[in-house]
Design a protein around this motif. Sequence first.
Motif, PDB file in Angstrom:
ATOM      1  N   LEU A 195       0.847  -1.189   0.000  1.00  0.00           N
ATOM      2  CA  LEU A 195       0.000   0.000   0.000  1.00  0.00           C
ATOM      3  C   LEU A 195       0.888   1.246   0.000  1.00  0.00           C
ATOM      4  O   LEU A 195       1.830   1.351   0.794  1.00  0.00           O
ATOM      5  N   LEU A 196       0.593   2.183  -0.876  1.00  0.00           N
ATOM      6  CA  LEU A 196       1.429   3.382  -1.001  1.00  0.00           C
ATOM      7  C   LEU A 196       1.492   4.169   0.298  1.00  0.00           C
ATOM      8  O   LEU A 196       2.529   4.756   0.620  1.00  0.00           O
ATOM      9  N   ALA A 197       0.406   4.191   1.056  1.00  0.00           N
ATOM     10  CA  ALA A 197       0.388   4.950   2.308  1.00  0.00           C
ATOM     11  C   ALA A 197       1.386   4.401   3.319  1.00  0.00           C
ATOM     12  O   ALA A 197       1.790   5.114   4.248  1.00  0.00           O
ATOM     13  N   ASN A 198       1.772   3.125   3.185  1.00  0.00           N
ATOM     14  CA  ASN A 198       2.708   2.509   4.125  1.00  0.00           C
ATOM     15  C   ASN A 198       4.147   2.543   3.621  1.00  0.00           C
ATOM     16  O   ASN A 198       5.034   1.990   4.277  1.00  0.00           O
ATOM     17  N   ALA A 199       4.380   3.146   2.489  1.00  0.00           N
ATOM     18  CA  ALA A 199       5.724   3.151   1.910  1.00  0.00           C
ATOM     19  C   ALA A 199       6.737   3.794   2.842  1.00  0.00           C
ATOM     20  O   ALA A 199       7.872   3.317   2.986  1.00  0.00           O
ATOM     21  N   ALA A 200       6.340   4.884   3.508  1.00  0.00           N
ATOM     22  CA  ALA A 200       7.269   5.589   4.404  1.00  0.00           C
ATOM     23  C   ALA A 200       7.679   4.720   5.580  1.00  0.00           C
ATOM     24  O   ALA A 200       8.858   4.637   5.937  1.00  0.00           O
ATOM     25  N   SER A 201       6.695   4.050   6.210  1.00  0.00           N
ATOM     26  CA  SER A 201       7.009   3.228   7.383  1.00  0.00           C
ATOM     27  C   SER A 201       7.778   1.972   7.001  1.00  0.00           C
ATOM     28  O   SER A 201       8.471   1.387   7.838  1.00  0.00           O
ATOM     29  N   CYS A 202       7.654   1.555   5.754  1.00  0.00           N
ATOM     30  CA  CYS A 202       8.389   0.365   5.319  1.00  0.00           C
ATOM     31  C   CYS A 202       9.844   0.681   4.970  1.00  0.00           C
ATOM     32  O   CYS A 202      10.702  -0.194   5.022  1.00  0.00           O
ATOM     33  N   SER A 203      10.111   1.944   4.633  1.00  0.00           N
ATOM     34  CA  SER A 203      11.452   2.279   4.149  1.00  0.00           C
ATOM     35  C   SER A 203      12.251   3.140   5.107  1.00  0.00           C
ATOM     36  O   SER A 203      13.457   3.244   4.986  1.00  0.00           O
ATOM     37  N   SER A 204      11.608   3.750   6.073  1.00  0.00           N
ATOM     38  CA  SER A 204      12.328   4.645   6.984  1.00  0.00           C
ATOM     39  C   SER A 204      12.090   4.247   8.426  1.00  0.00           C
ATOM     40  O   SER A 204      11.233   3.436   8.734  1.00  0.00           O
ATOM     41  N   ASN A 205      12.836   4.844   9.306  1.00  0.00           N
ATOM     42  CA  ASN A 205      12.732   4.557  10.737  1.00  0.00           C
ATOM     43  C   ASN A 205      12.131   5.736  11.493  1.00  0.00           C
ATOM     44  O   ASN A 205      12.435   5.960  12.655  1.00  0.00           O
ATOM     45  N   SER A 206      11.278   6.479  10.826  1.00  0.00           N
ATOM     46  CA  SER A 206      10.723   7.658  11.476  1.00  0.00           C
ATOM     47  C   SER A 206       9.815   7.307  12.640  1.00  0.00           C
ATOM     48  O   SER A 206       9.761   8.007  13.635  1.00  0.00           O
ATOM     49  N   SER A 207       9.072   6.208  12.520  1.00  0.00           N
ATOM     50  CA  SER A 207       8.213   5.762  13.611  1.00  0.00           C
ATOM     51  C   SER A 207       8.898   4.610  14.322  1.00  0.00           C
ATOM     52  O   SER A 207       9.285   3.630  13.687  1.00  0.00           O
ATOM     53  N   THR A 208       9.063   4.730  15.641  1.00  0.00           N
ATOM     54  CA  THR A 208       9.735   3.685  16.406  1.00  0.00           C
ATOM     55  C   THR A 208       8.879   3.245  17.563  1.00  0.00           C
ATOM     56  O   THR A 208       8.025   3.980  18.058  1.00  0.00           O
ATOM     57  N   ASN A 209       9.132   2.020  18.026  1.00  0.00           N
ATOM     58  CA  ASN A 209       8.455   1.470  19.191  1.00  0.00           C
ATOM     59  C   ASN A 209       9.132   2.018  20.435  1.00  0.00           C
ATOM     60  O   ASN A 209      10.336   1.861  20.625  1.00  0.00           O
ATOM     61  N   SER A 210       8.338   2.640  21.313  1.00  0.00           N
ATOM     62  CA  SER A 210       8.905   3.305  22.486  1.00  0.00           C
ATOM     63  C   SER A 210       9.523   2.333  23.471  1.00  0.00           C
ATOM     64  O   SER A 210      10.381   2.705  24.267  1.00  0.00           O
ATOM     65  N   SER A 211       9.098   1.077  23.451  1.00  0.00           N
ATOM     66  CA  SER A 211       9.627   0.106  24.416  1.00  0.00           C
ATOM     67  C   SER A 211      10.874  -0.596  23.907  1.00  0.00           C
ATOM     68  O   SER A 211      11.701  -1.044  24.695  1.00  0.00           O
ATOM     69  N   THR A 212      11.020  -0.728  22.577  1.00  0.00           N
ATOM     70  CA  THR A 212      12.174  -1.448  22.029  1.00  0.00           C
ATOM     71  C   THR A 212      13.052  -0.583  21.145  1.00  0.00           C
ATOM     72  O   THR A 212      14.126  -1.017  20.751  1.00  0.00           O
ATOM     73  N   ASP A 213      12.629   0.642  20.825  1.00  0.00           N
ATOM     74  CA  ASP A 213      13.359   1.562  19.940  1.00  0.00           C
ATOM     75  C   ASP A 213      13.593   0.962  18.561  1.00  0.00           C
ATOM     76  O   ASP A 213      14.542   1.316  17.871  1.00  0.00           O
ATOM     77  N   LYS A 214      12.716   0.026  18.142  1.00  0.00           N
ATOM     78  CA  LYS A 214      12.802  -0.556  16.811  1.00  0.00           C
ATOM     79  C   LYS A 214      11.783   0.131  15.910  1.00  0.00           C
ATOM     80  O   LYS A 214      10.780   0.656  16.371  1.00  0.00           O
ATOM     81  N   PRO A 215      12.038   0.156  14.606  1.00  0.00           N
ATOM     82  CA  PRO A 215      11.066   0.769  13.690  1.00  0.00           C
ATOM     83  C   PRO A 215       9.714   0.073  13.770  1.00  0.00           C
ATOM     84  O   PRO A 215       9.643  -1.159  13.874  1.00  0.00           O
ATOM     85  N   LEU A 216       8.654   0.851  13.741  1.00  0.00           N
ATOM     86  CA  LEU A 216       7.314   0.293  13.752  1.00  0.00           C
ATOM     87  C   LEU A 216       6.959  -0.207  12.355  1.00  0.00           C
ATOM     88  O   LEU A 216       7.119   0.510  11.369  1.00  0.00           O
ATOM     89  N   SER A 217       6.464  -1.428  12.278  1.00  0.00           N
ATOM     90  CA  SER A 217       6.033  -1.988  11.007  1.00  0.00           C
ATOM     91  C   SER A 217       4.629  -1.476  10.682  1.00  0.00           C
ATOM     92  O   SER A 217       3.922  -0.975  11.559  1.00  0.00           O
ATOM     93  N   PRO A 218       4.194  -1.582   9.415  1.00  0.00           N
ATOM     94  CA  PRO A 218       2.830  -1.166   9.072  1.00  0.00           C
ATOM     95  C   PRO A 218       1.756  -1.891   9.879  1.00  0.00           C
ATOM     96  O   PRO A 218       0.717  -1.306  10.193  1.00  0.00           O
ATOM     97  N   THR A 219       1.998  -3.162  10.220  1.00  0.00           N
ATOM     98  CA  THR A 219       1.005  -3.898  11.009  1.00  0.00           C
ATOM     99  C   THR A 219       0.910  -3.335  12.423  1.00  0.00           C
ATOM    100  O   THR A 219      -0.182  -3.263  12.992  1.00  0.00           O
ATOM    101  N   GLU A 220       2.041  -2.936  13.017  1.00  0.00           N
ATOM    102  CA  GLU A 220       2.014  -2.333  14.352  1.00  0.00           C
ATOM    103  C   GLU A 220       1.319  -0.976  14.331  1.00  0.00           C
ATOM    104  O   GLU A 220       0.556  -0.640  15.245  1.00  0.00           O
ATOM    105  N   ILE A 221       1.577  -0.200  13.286  1.00  0.00           N
ATOM    106  CA  ILE A 221       0.915   1.108  13.157  1.00  0.00           C
ATOM    107  C   ILE A 221      -0.590   0.917  12.986  1.00  0.00           C
ATOM    108  O   ILE A 221      -1.399   1.609  13.616  1.00  0.00           O
ATOM    109  N   PHE A 222      -0.972  -0.034  12.148  1.00  0.00           N
ATOM    110  CA  PHE A 222      -2.394  -0.309  11.929  1.00  0.00           C
ATOM    111  C   PHE A 222      -3.055  -0.753  13.226  1.00  0.00           C
ATOM    112  O   PHE A 222      -4.157  -0.298  13.558  1.00  0.00           O
ATOM    113  N   TRP A 223      -2.397  -1.635  13.974  1.00  0.00           N
ATOM    114  CA  TRP A 223      -2.949  -2.174  15.221  1.00  0.00           C
ATOM    115  C   TRP A 223      -3.061  -1.090  16.290  1.00  0.00           C
ATOM    116  O   TRP A 223      -4.108  -0.939  16.924  1.00  0.00           O
ATOM    117  N   ASN A 224      -2.011  -0.332  16.503  1.00  0.00           N
ATOM    118  CA  ASN A 224      -1.990   0.643  17.602  1.00  0.00           C
ATOM    119  C   ASN A 224      -2.779   1.914  17.304  1.00  0.00           C
ATOM    120  O   ASN A 224      -3.388   2.490  18.214  1.00  0.00           O
TER     121      ASN A 224
END
Length: 646
Positions: free
Chosen positions: A179-208
């Motif tokens: 999905l084009l809307a998820n291209a940024a989260s798939c290619s960059s580390n702009s969104s991260t998980n606050s507990s693990t400091d890992k990049p958030l995947s599109p599924t995590e963004i969709f879920w949260n």
Amino acid sequence: MQEKSGSAAPGSPAGRVAAQAVPHLNGHAVTQNGHNPPGAPLPQPQSESVPPATTVEREQWGGKYEFLLSCIGYCVGLGNVWRFPYLCYRNGGGVFLIPYFTMLFFTGVPLFLMELTLGQYNAAGPITVWKCCPILKGIGVGMICVSFLVCLYYNVIIAWTFYYLGNSFYYPLPWSCDLLANAASCSSNSSTNSSTDKPLSPTEIFWNERVLGVVHSEGLHDPGPVRWQLALCLLAAWIIIFLCMLKGIRSSGKVVYVTATFPYIVLIVLIIRGATLEGSLQGVAFYLTPDWNRLRNAQVWNDAASQIFYSLGIGVGGLLSMASYNKFDNNVIRDTLVITIGNCSTSFFAGFAIFSILGHMAFRKGVPVGEVADSGPGLAFVAYPEALALLPGSTFWAIMFFLMLFMLGVDTLFGNMEGICTAVLDEFPHLRQNTLHKSLFLGALCFFFYLMGLLLVTDGGIYWFTLIDSFSTSFGLIIITFFMCIGISYFYGVKKFSHHIVDMISHCPPWWTKVLLYFKACWLIITPLLLLLILIRIFVEMYQTSLQYGSYVYPLWGKALGVCMGATCCLQILIWGIVAISRETGTLKERFKKAIQPLKSWRVNGLNNTTTAQEHVEPERVEVPFTVTLTDMDFNAMMWDMGSQA
């Protein structure tokens, strides 16, 4: 069952009917030695014993397969798919099966049989069944409290499933990198998980963000507004439950032919598909690789015991209620072994479907399987959907997976709701007589649960969901099952209880009695001891560890609220025990002895079942100082004697 003398076995419907019937046989009144005492009027013959006017004939399953499928559907739930595989790999892989099946055969199977026997023999729900031992009525009330909490949050999972199922019809999937809307989260580390400091995947963004909205809440104290999409999904889920249960077991018993079998079809399809993917063997190896040192860890054994309780649904009242609609002579031992072993085998079987596809995802991402494995909602709504999005035809696989989750959840909720409904209908029989009143009660109950569940579909609802999930089936459930085991074994009497099992099995082979020796040993010693050890472990763990969801640590008042939920369930045993003793007269010891004796109305539902009574009726008995049971052969002999004397 009959005794060798030809008399009805004590406690069976035949024995009860015969004991209550007016003494007659083929129109003849007979007393001691065949003579009437002087001046005694001849008793009037009656064809049958008249049941009390206050009782109502209970429904019965349309067939034994309806009961089996209902129990399998009730036991085989979301825990088999999203909890067992994770516990297996975390606790030593294939080695985990040793403590798992040990706990199954020494706690799960004996307690499962105890619940089925209680329900089937007494033909009553979780509360009314304790007329056999009134001091234990609080166990039934506690079961309903646990079932109430489970129903409150369990249908929220079905609402989440509905939401994902609706979004699965889009192509590409809304959580896919295609999905084009998820291209940024798939290619960059702009969104991260606050507990693990890992990049958030599109599924995590969709879920949260899109599903939970948890990013807009600060914690338990900040629930925020209701998310209308989830509120509509929750409403649809409760409407489906209401319609499926509208006619009781006559409707839900037919629905399970689909809902209990479809998940197996999906699991088989997912295993076949997973086996064809690159990296699947790596996932399966990660799932089953044994670590023998883990057997020394007490946490492994505690996880095995908790999974048995979580999966089999023991102590919640659903099993007891469903068994109460069985025929009296149903083979409970056979059903117990089929359901429990089938359920646990399904858990092991589901692990291959989960880890074969997770192994493929780890292969595609170039990371170890342990980094993509998860448990609970994290597996069902984050890790596995992400893996499905990588497959060709991802839309089809997502629809199949979430349909499976929906049916797994619905079957389990059927059992919990049946426990509550049966308990109330047995306590208030007039509701069972009037179809309109029964429907209104069910509708009001579903609507009440819907209103209460709205708290769990707010922005901060996941925090309340985790709290109820953590404490509703924790120490309170273990205490309830512990006292059920102790109460039946020592107050009611394990010998009498075992006799009831033999009495119900019409054709009891000799080796069944050997099997009962194993169950007696478990009920008297092994099971209570293991339950006590599990309870101690739960209290120690609860004291040493804090409750958290992600990076959010629950405040002390939140944890205290969860403890109050569990305590409310198990305190019913003490409260209703005191009530039962206070209703009796005499000294405290005399009151206690009276409070463990069956009430006069005990088993009245089973005796009123006309079909059962007709199936089990035996030659009727004579009310005399000592009872003589006569058969047609005896009367033929008497007629020959009278003819020869003439």
